[in-house]
Design an enzyme around this catalytic site. Sequence first.
Site, PDB file in Angstrom:
ATOM      1  NE  ARG A  37      -6.849  -2.662   2.715  1.00  0.00           N
ATOM      2  CZ  ARG A  37      -5.858  -3.514   2.927  1.00  0.00           C
ATOM      3  NH1 ARG A  37      -4.945  -3.683   2.012  1.00  0.00           N
ATOM      4  NH2 ARG A  37      -5.786  -4.176   4.044  1.00  0.00           N
ATOM      5  CE  LYS A  47      -3.369  -0.621  14.541  1.00  0.00           C
ATOM      6  NZ  LYS A  47      -2.379  -1.479  13.990  1.00  0.00           N
ATOM      7  CE  LYS A  62      -8.743  -1.336  14.037  1.00  0.00           C
ATOM      8  NZ  LYS A  62      -8.335  -2.082  15.166  1.00  0.00           N
ATOM      9  CE  LYS A 118      -1.163   2.753  12.668  1.00  0.00           C
ATOM     10  NZ  LYS A 118      -1.820   3.348  11.561  1.00  0.00           N
ATOM     11  CB  THR A 119       4.152   8.152  17.223  1.00  0.00           C
ATOM     12  OG1 THR A 119       4.226   8.771  15.940  1.00  0.00           O
ATOM     13  CG2 THR A 119       5.285   7.182  17.413  1.00  0.00           C
ATOM     14  CB  THR A 142      -0.947   0.027   1.212  1.00  0.00           C
ATOM     15  OG1 THR A 142      -0.255  -0.563   2.318  1.00  0.00           O
ATOM     16  CG2 THR A 142      -2.187  -0.780   0.943  1.00  0.00           C
ATOM     17  CG  HIS A 153       5.212  -4.011   6.770  1.00  0.00           C
ATOM     18  ND1 HIS A 153       5.145  -2.680   6.466  1.00  0.00           N
ATOM     19  CD2 HIS A 153       4.137  -4.590   6.187  1.00  0.00           C
ATOM     20  CE1 HIS A 153       4.081  -2.454   5.719  1.00  0.00           C
ATOM     21  NE2 HIS A 153       3.440  -3.594   5.544  1.00  0.00           N
TER      22      HIS A 153
END
Length: 439
Positions: free
Chosen positions: A90, A241, A86, A244-245, A44, A52
Site C-alpha cells: 500500500r 465478488k 491479494k 462490486k458492480t 483507505t 465493510h
Amino acid sequence: MQKFFSMSFTEEIKWRGMLHDIMPGTDEMLKEGRAAAYVGIDPTADSLHIGHLVSVMLLKHFQLAGHQPIAVIGGATGMIGDPSGKSQERNLLDIQTLRHNQEAIKKQLVKFLDFSEQTENKALILNNYDWMSKFSFLDFIRDVGKHISVNYMIAKDSVKKRMSGGAEKDAEGLSFTEFSYQLVQAYDFLHLYKEYNCKLQMGGSDQWGNITTGTELIRRMLQGKAFALTSPLITKADGGKFGKTEKGNIWLDPEKTSPYGFYQFWINTSDEDAEKYLKIFTVLSKSEIELLVKSHTEAPHNRLLQKKLAEELTVLVHSKEEFFNSVAASEILFGKGTKNQLRSLNEKTFNDVFSGVPTFLVSKEALIRGINVLTLLTSEALIFSSNGEIRRLMKDNGLSINLEKVNDSELIINEEFLINKKYIVVKQGKKNYSIIVAS
RNA sequence: GGGGGGAUUCCAGAGCGGCCAAAUGGGGCAGACUGUAAAUCUGUUGGUUUAUACCUUCGGAGGUUCGAAUCCUCCUCCCCCCA
C-alpha cells in the site's frame, strides 16, 4: 439497546450465517458479562463500502447483545498491507487524509452503532495509528517481536501461500513489511486488551490467522486469554465478488453512490442471495425473515425479499425520504413509464427521479438548431464512445430517447425533444439511463 | 554470470509470410423469455461506414519483402532452469 436479548450473541450470528470460526471458550467468556470486541477497518477511503458491512453488523449485533463494540481504524496497518488479501503493497496515507477518513467513517458508523456517552456499552472508534506511530522500530522488535517466533509466523496460511505458492499461483514472495503485518495487528489486539479490556477480535475468515497471532501474543506477554471469531466471506450465488458492480464499489457515501444507485444494488439481488443478505445486513428477527421467505416462495415475482432488503438498508444508510425517492424513481424508470408520463413530470419530481443518473451538459443553442443523434450522443454528450456503438444498439433495438425507441441514425434532435425545455432522457437497454441537460 | 521460454484485440489464449481486425473461451453490451432475478437461446463486441472499402491495432525502434502479428537486428519488460 441495553438489554441482553434472549439469544446470545453467538447464537444470534450463527443462525444469521455470520459465523465461520470461533475459538473455544468464546461463548463462555461472553456469557460472564459485558465484554468488548473489535474489528479492524481500513481507512483507505473516506467512506465505507458495503464490503465493510459484515464487520459492522457483527459489531451491531455485539452491541445489541449488551456488549461493547470497538471499531479500529487501521491507520497504521493500512500503510503496510495485509498479505492475506491479494492486495499489493500500500501507499502511505498522510495524517491529514487519515484523520479525514476516520471522521468520515465515524459519521457512517453512527448509523449502525450507538456512540452516545450515556450508553453504558457505547461504541468506540479508535485508530491504531495513535499507538503504533509512537512505537519505534527498535522498541517494537525488542518488546513485541521477541515473543513470537518466525516459525509461528510462517506457519500461517497467508504467509505460507506467498512463500510456497499455494494452490493457485506460484510463490510471489512477500516483503518483510508485509510479513510483519500480522505482528503489528497482533499488537493492536494486545493494546486493546490492556487498555480496553477487549478480549475478542472479529473479522472476515481471511483474518483468522492474524487474529490468532494476537491471542497468542496476549497469552505469551500477559498470560491473558483472548478470543477470535470470524464470519464467512460473502459470496454471490453466481460466483461474482460481492459488493462490486461494473461501475465499482457500492459506497455508503451518497456522493460516491447515489441513494438511488444504492437502492438499485439491493433490489437487483438474486433470489438465492436475498435471504442470506437479509439475515446478514438487517436486524430483522428470525420469524420475520422466515415469513418473508415464505411469501417470496409463494409469489417470487413480487420480489418481496429484495424490496425489504433494499428498504431496510436504504432507510438505515440514507433516509426514509431518500428511500421513497428511490422507489418512485424506480417505478418510473422500470415500470411502464411512457413518454407522456415522463413529459408530465414537474421539474422537482423529475430531478428526484433522475437524481442518481449520470447527466451530460449540452449547449441549448445547439439543440435549438438541431443535432444529429449520433453527433449528440458521442460528441456533445459523451454517453457513447463511437457512432458504431450507437448504430449497433439501434440495430438491436436497444436505444430509447425519452422512453421511445430510436432506430434512425439520421434523426435530428431539436428543442421539441426537451422535457421541461431542459432535459432529454437517453436509455440504453433496460436499465441504463443518462440525462442530457440543455444549458 | 550461463542457458531457455515469452510479451497478441477487456481478460485468458490460438495464429507463425498473403484467405488476419485476427480462431476459441470468459467477460461486456443488446434482443427474446421473465420478476429490474436466475437459467436458457440469439445477435454483437477497434474506428469511419452503403460497403466483399478504407484507417488504426498484435511490447518498443528499425530492417527484409510486392506483402509481416508472423522473418531478421537492436532495445524494454516478464517467467523458468543452472551457478
